[in-house]
Design an enzyme around this catalytic site. Structure first.
Site, PDB file in Angstrom:
ATOM      1  N   CYS A 304       0.736  -1.234  -0.231  1.00  0.00           N
ATOM      2  CA  CYS A 304       0.440  -0.021  -0.485  1.00  0.00           C
ATOM      3  C   CYS A 304       0.421   1.073   0.389  1.00  0.00           C
ATOM      4  O   CYS A 304       1.960   1.550   0.453  1.00  0.00           O
ATOM      5  CB  CYS A 304      -0.865  -0.369   1.356  1.00  0.00           C
ATOM      6  SG  CYS A 304      -1.645   1.286   1.159  1.00  0.00           S
ATOM      7  N   ARG A 400     -12.066   0.545  -5.219  1.00  0.00           N
ATOM      8  CA  ARG A 400     -11.620   1.334  -4.146  1.00  0.00           C
ATOM      9  C   ARG A 400     -11.334   2.643  -3.928  1.00  0.00           C
ATOM     10  O   ARG A 400     -11.109   3.114  -3.439  1.00  0.00           O
ATOM     11  CB  ARG A 400     -11.036   0.065  -3.615  1.00  0.00           C
ATOM     12  CG  ARG A 400     -10.804   0.251  -2.165  1.00  0.00           C
ATOM     13  CD  ARG A 400      -9.854  -1.176  -1.778  1.00  0.00           C
ATOM     14  NE  ARG A 400      -9.388  -0.830  -0.504  1.00  0.00           N
ATOM     15  CZ  ARG A 400      -8.919  -1.167   0.866  1.00  0.00           C
ATOM     16  NH1 ARG A 400      -9.661  -2.393   0.676  1.00  0.00           N
ATOM     17  NH2 ARG A 400      -8.466  -1.391   1.827  1.00  0.00           N
TER      18      ARG A 400
END
Ligand code: RVP
Length: 487
Positions: A304, A400
């Site tokens: 991430c 998302r």
């Protein structure tokens, strides 16, 4: 300036569990916990909803070993329904009618033999067009008969005094029935003697092997699935396929539009609804009045890049502790999602207040994760990518993360990377190390259960010198440990 009077936030490496007086041996520590309001698990470990981590094969293995797999949402609704039913069917006691291989009384012995080989079954009920069970044929009946008359109708080789079971049979009674009659399979019939399913000895023995398995009220494996906050149709389809837990999957669930969407989904389904991800007390306060679980993690994930791309995030131990302070008052389970590299990180998450942990990179290298093994410089790897990476966003409808035109790379503002992770072998051995390390942590704190552990656990703050001391240091590692590699 007031702007510069900023609170401190901590993550895994900033803290350690303070050792306490104990009589608890690690293997006595009980990891039973909850992942959501109505779903208890014997191992509070969840595999991430990512397209390089959890499809049905992973979800089946996770549930069999006591945890939970959350299917990713980079697939269309029909594919999702099929994946959910693969998990729900995997360990079913009664194989439902549609999945039972049956023989037609008109078939010859040879035809039935070929059919059974092709379908990979050792026997089949012989059923007429009305669905009545006329007999049962097994490979033991067929083998000698092939010699005397392979073109005879199957009705000549089958056993016609069939032992059947009622629809409400449980595993114990089915086992006793098969044991008593020395048979391998029992057709399940309704009041009119019509076939509705089949119970096999193999199925029962397999269920016994997985004593810790996470199962629903009818004995089927538990399964989770990710849905987008505005995907009510997908959520309803998953609910109708009997999924146990829906995970509203969003990088920033403290967005009020997302919360509206999540509420709408919660009102439309029976399954538990976990909402995430969040990382603050205020976000938790907005979720506790409807969510069945709250998932925490703004930017800790190994793949991430949210924190560097957006400048926003919350170190994970502080994030979990803040959310858990609020959620625990309402009895709502908290899941710590992302950033867990070692079993120690997992149990620290629980100490901070989580009820369960979710991991991606830890499991992405196992056999059960989707994707193949690749070799680079003589070492074996599997692909692992963020769901907010360009690759994952392209192959799904990943709303998302921000995206306008799926054809145009320039349009993406990815918050994740595409990577490779060392190949690790079976999920079972990874889970064994992870759960075993968590139990060790409970032993050091002197807690036999998760609730007791959360009560007793205390942190000490670690300096960077203390952190270096904790890793293997001043040595050259000669043999890799199964649960440690220097980061
Ligand atoms: P990790 O276990 O550290 O690999 O983290 C996995 C978690 O990272 C996922 O459960 C999800 O919350 C988060 N994730 C997945 N994709 C991305 C991204 O592309 N930024 N982040």
């Amino acid at each position: 300036s007031a702007k510069l009077r900023v609170p401190e936030a901590l993550t895994f490496d900033d803290v350690l569990l303070r050792p306490k007086e104990s009589r608890v041996e690690p293997d006595e520590a009980d990891l039973t916990s909850r992942v959501s309001r109505n779903v208890e698990v014997s191992v509070p470990i969840i595999s991430a909803a990512m397209d390089t981590v959890t499809e049905s094969e992973m979800a089946v293995a996770m549930a069999r070993h006591g945890g939970l797999g959350v299917l990713h949402r980079n697939m269309n609704i029909d594919e999702m329904v099929e994946e959910i039913s693969r998990v729900k069917r995997a360990d079913e006691l009664i194989i439902p009618f549609d999945d039972v291989v049956t023989a037609d009384p008109e078939m010859t012995v040879r035809e039935v033999d070929e059919m059974m080989v092709q379908e990979g079954v050792g026997g089949a009920p012989v059923v007429n067009t009305n669905g009545e069970v006329l007999g049962i044929i097994s490979s033991t009946d067929i083998r000698p008969h092939l010699e005397v008359g392979e073109n005879d109708p199957v009705t000549e080789a089958m056993t016609d005094e069939v032992i059947t079971a009622p629809q409400n049979i449980d595993a114990r009674d089915a086992f006793d029935l098969m044991y008593e009659h020395k048979i391998e399979r029992v057709p399940v019939v309704d009041d009119e003697n019509l076939l509705v399913g089949l119970v096999t000895m193999q199925g029962i023995l397999q269920r016994r092997e997985y004593k810790q398995a996470a199962r629903d009220e009818t004995g089927r494996l538990r399964c989770g699935v990710a849905v987008g906050p505005f995907e009510t149709d997908r959520a309803v389809a998953a609910d109708e396929a009997d999924v146990d837990v829906l995970f509203i999957d969003c990088a920033h669930a403290h967005n009020l539009n997302v919360i509206d969407g999540a509420r709408e989904i919660k009102e439309s389904v029976d399954a538990d609804v976990v909402v995430g991800n969040v990382g603050t007390r205020e976000a938790a306060e907005d979720l506790v009045n409807f969510a069945d679980g709250i998932k925490v993690g703004i930017g800790p994930g190994s793949i991430c890049t949210t924190r560097v791309v957006s400048g926003a995030g919350m170190p994970q131990i502080t994030a979990v502790a803040q959310v858990a302070d609020v959620a625990s008052k309402h009895g709502i389970p908290v899941i710590a999602d992302g950033g867990i590299r070692y079993s120690g990180d997992a149990i620290k998450s629980i100490a901070a207040g989580a009820d369960a942990v979710m991991l991606g990179s830890y499991f992405a290298g196992t056999d059960e994760a989707p994707g193949r093994v690749v070799t680079m410089n003589g070492k074996r790897y599997k692909q692992y990518r963020g769901m907010g990476s360009v690759g994952a966003m392209k192959s799904g409808d990943g709303d998302r993360y921000l995206k306008d035109d799926p054809e145009d790379d320039e349009e993406y503002v990815p918050e994740g990377v595409e990577a490779a992770t060392p190949y690790k072998g079976t999920l079972q051995s990874e889970l064994h190390q992870l759960a075993g390390g968590m139990q060790s942590g409970m032993g050091y704190v002197g807690a036999e259960t998760i609730p007791e552990f959360k009560e007793r656990a205390e942190f000490v703050r670690v300096s960077s010198a203390g952190q270096a001391e904790g890793h293997a240091h001043d040595v050259v590692i000669t043999d890799e440990a199964p649960n440690y590699s220097p980061s």
